[in-house]
Scaffold this motif. Structure first.
Motif, PDB file in Angstrom:
ATOM      1  N   LEU A  20       0.826  -1.208   0.000  1.00 41.73           N
ATOM      2  CA  LEU A  20       0.000   0.000   0.000  1.00 41.73           C
ATOM      3  C   LEU A  20       0.863   1.263   0.000  1.00 41.73           C
ATOM      4  N   LEU A  21       1.844   1.308   0.878  1.00 39.23           N
ATOM      5  CA  LEU A  21       2.695   2.501   0.978  1.00 39.23           C
ATOM      6  C   LEU A  21       3.572   2.671  -0.262  1.00 39.23           C
ATOM      7  N   SER A  22       4.016   1.564  -0.837  1.00 35.35           N
ATOM      8  CA  SER A  22       4.791   1.635  -2.081  1.00 35.35           C
ATOM      9  C   SER A  22       3.932   2.182  -3.215  1.00 35.35           C
ATOM     10  N   GLU A  23       2.664   1.775  -3.245  1.00 39.03           N
ATOM     11  CA  GLU A  23       1.749   2.267  -4.289  1.00 39.03           C
ATOM     12  C   GLU A  23       1.477   3.759  -4.144  1.00 39.03           C
ATOM     13  N   LYS A  24       1.711   4.297  -2.940  1.00 40.41           N
ATOM     14  CA  LYS A  24       1.549   5.745  -2.723  1.00 40.41           C
ATOM     15  C   LYS A  24       2.844   6.485  -3.081  1.00 40.41           C
ATOM     16  N   HIS A  25       3.760   5.774  -3.705  1.00 34.74           N
ATOM     17  CA  HIS A  25       5.036   6.313  -4.192  1.00 34.74           C
ATOM     18  C   HIS A  25       5.993   6.711  -3.075  1.00 34.74           C
ATOM     19  N   TYR A  26       5.868   6.035  -1.929  1.00 33.56           N
ATOM     20  CA  TYR A  26       6.848   6.212  -0.877  1.00 33.56           C
ATOM     21  C   TYR A  26       7.962   5.194  -1.120  1.00 33.56           C
ATOM     22  N   LYS A  27       9.174   5.566  -0.772  1.00 37.39           N
ATOM     23  CA  LYS A  27      10.335   4.694  -0.989  1.00 37.39           C
ATOM     24  C   LYS A  27      10.602   3.875   0.279  1.00 37.39           C
ATOM     25  N   PHE A  28      10.637   2.566   0.110  1.00 41.95           N
ATOM     26  CA  PHE A  28      10.880   1.663   1.239  1.00 41.95           C
ATOM     27  C   PHE A  28      12.285   1.876   1.790  1.00 41.95           C
ATOM     28  N   VAL A  29      12.389   1.987   3.123  1.00 47.88           N
ATOM     29  CA  VAL A  29      13.684   2.176   3.776  1.00 47.88           C
ATOM     30  C   VAL A  29      14.052   0.959   4.623  1.00 47.88           C
ATOM     31  N   ALA A  30      13.127   0.500   5.469  1.00 48.50           N
ATOM     32  CA  ALA A  30      13.445  -0.619   6.362  1.00 48.50           C
ATOM     33  C   ALA A  30      12.170  -1.274   6.879  1.00 48.50           C
ATOM     34  N   ALA A  31      12.313  -2.537   7.270  1.00 53.92           N
ATOM     35  CA  ALA A  31      11.216  -3.268   7.924  1.00 53.92           C
ATOM     36  C   ALA A  31      11.749  -3.822   9.229  1.00 53.92           C
ATOM     37  N   ASN A  32      10.890  -3.849  10.235  1.00 58.69           N
ATOM     38  CA  ASN A  32      11.218  -4.436  11.534  1.00 58.69           C
ATOM     39  C   ASN A  32      12.507  -3.850  12.123  1.00 58.69           C
ATOM     40  N   TYR A  33      12.624  -2.534  12.059  1.00 55.95           N
ATOM     41  CA  TYR A  33      13.780  -1.840  12.619  1.00 55.95           C
ATOM     42  C   TYR A  33      13.690  -1.862  14.144  1.00 55.95           C
ATOM     43  N   ARG A  34      14.772  -2.309  14.762  1.00 56.10           N
ATOM     44  CA  ARG A  34      14.789  -2.381  16.227  1.00 56.10           C
ATOM     45  C   ARG A  34      15.702  -1.307  16.795  1.00 56.10           C
ATOM     46  N   TYR A  35      15.173  -0.597  17.788  1.00 56.00           N
ATOM     47  CA  TYR A  35      15.952   0.386  18.546  1.00 56.00           C
ATOM     48  C   TYR A  35      15.719   0.069  20.009  1.00 56.00           C
ATOM     49  N   GLU A  36      16.798  -0.259  20.703  1.00 55.10           N
ATOM     50  CA  GLU A  36      16.684  -0.751  22.060  1.00 55.10           C
ATOM     51  C   GLU A  36      15.691  -1.921  22.039  1.00 55.10           C
ATOM     52  N   ARG A  37      14.565  -1.835  22.758  1.00 52.33           N
ATOM     53  CA  ARG A  37      13.649  -2.987  22.779  1.00 52.33           C
ATOM     54  C   ARG A  37      12.377  -2.727  21.984  1.00 52.33           C
ATOM     55  N   VAL A  38      12.415  -1.700  21.152  1.00 51.68           N
ATOM     56  CA  VAL A  38      11.223  -1.315  20.397  1.00 51.68           C
ATOM     57  C   VAL A  38      11.434  -1.639  18.922  1.00 51.68           C
ATOM     58  N   GLU A  39      10.371  -2.112  18.287  1.00 46.32           N
ATOM     59  CA  GLU A  39      10.457  -2.409  16.861  1.00 46.32           C
ATOM     60  C   GLU A  39       9.475  -1.533  16.087  1.00 46.32           C
ATOM     61  N   ILE A  40       9.972  -0.974  14.997  1.00 46.63           N
ATOM     62  CA  ILE A  40       9.108  -0.225  14.082  1.00 46.63           C
ATOM     63  C   ILE A  40       8.852  -1.144  12.898  1.00 46.63           C
ATOM     64  N   ASP A  41       7.586  -1.356  12.569  1.00 46.72           N
ATOM     65  CA  ASP A  41       7.244  -2.325  11.528  1.00 46.72           C
ATOM     66  C   ASP A  41       7.808  -1.925  10.166  1.00 46.72           C
ATOM     67  N   LEU A  42       7.489  -0.713   9.714  1.00 48.14           N
ATOM     68  CA  LEU A  42       7.921  -0.276   8.384  1.00 48.14           C
ATOM     69  C   LEU A  42       8.393   1.176   8.427  1.00 48.14           C
TER      70      LEU A  42
END
Length: 122
Positions: A20-42
């Motif tokens: 969905l986000l790619s179709e909105k012409h956003y550029k993929f940077v990372a998936a499941n990025y972890r910082y300390e004990r927190v994860e960002i999905d996309l």
């Protein structure tokens, strides 16, 4: 067994959100990025507007426990904010970007999929 099933549901939701986000012409940077004990999905970049988009993806099979986006608690929001700042600190090439946190809510019931992209969710 249930845990693997839940994880598979989450992964399929993340793939739908990524598409969905790619179709909105956003550029993929990372998936499941972890910082300390927190994860960002996309993480995506809106190159045109110099904006980093941190997306929390919530996938459910029913509304028994409410809408998927309702599970993003204040504590979870604060953790995502902290991890987003940590990402920018670790990748200074994005330091002049604005930041936005979105929630992509996905409800997969029977053969129907409902996707709700909430921009600037919190």
């Amino acid at each position: 067994m249930k845990c693997m099933y839940k994880n598979r549901l989450g992964k399929s939701g993340e793939l739908m959100a990524k598409k969905l986000l790619s179709e909105k012409h956003y550029k993929f940077v990372a998936a499941n990025y972890r910082y300390e004990r927190v994860e960002i999905d996309l993480i995506f970049e809106d190159e045109k507007n110099k904006m980093l988009i941190f997306a929390e993806v919530k996938t459910r099979r029913n509304k028994k426990y409410g809408l998927p986006e309702e599970s993003v608690t204040i504590s979870k929001q604060n953790n995502i904010r902290k991890a987003a700042l940590g990402f920018v600190n670790n990748f200074p090439q994005f330091s002049n970007h604005d930041m936005r946190i979105d929630v992509v809510s996905i409800l997969i019931a029977e053969e129907k999929v409902e996707i709700n992209h909430i921009e600037n969710a919190f």
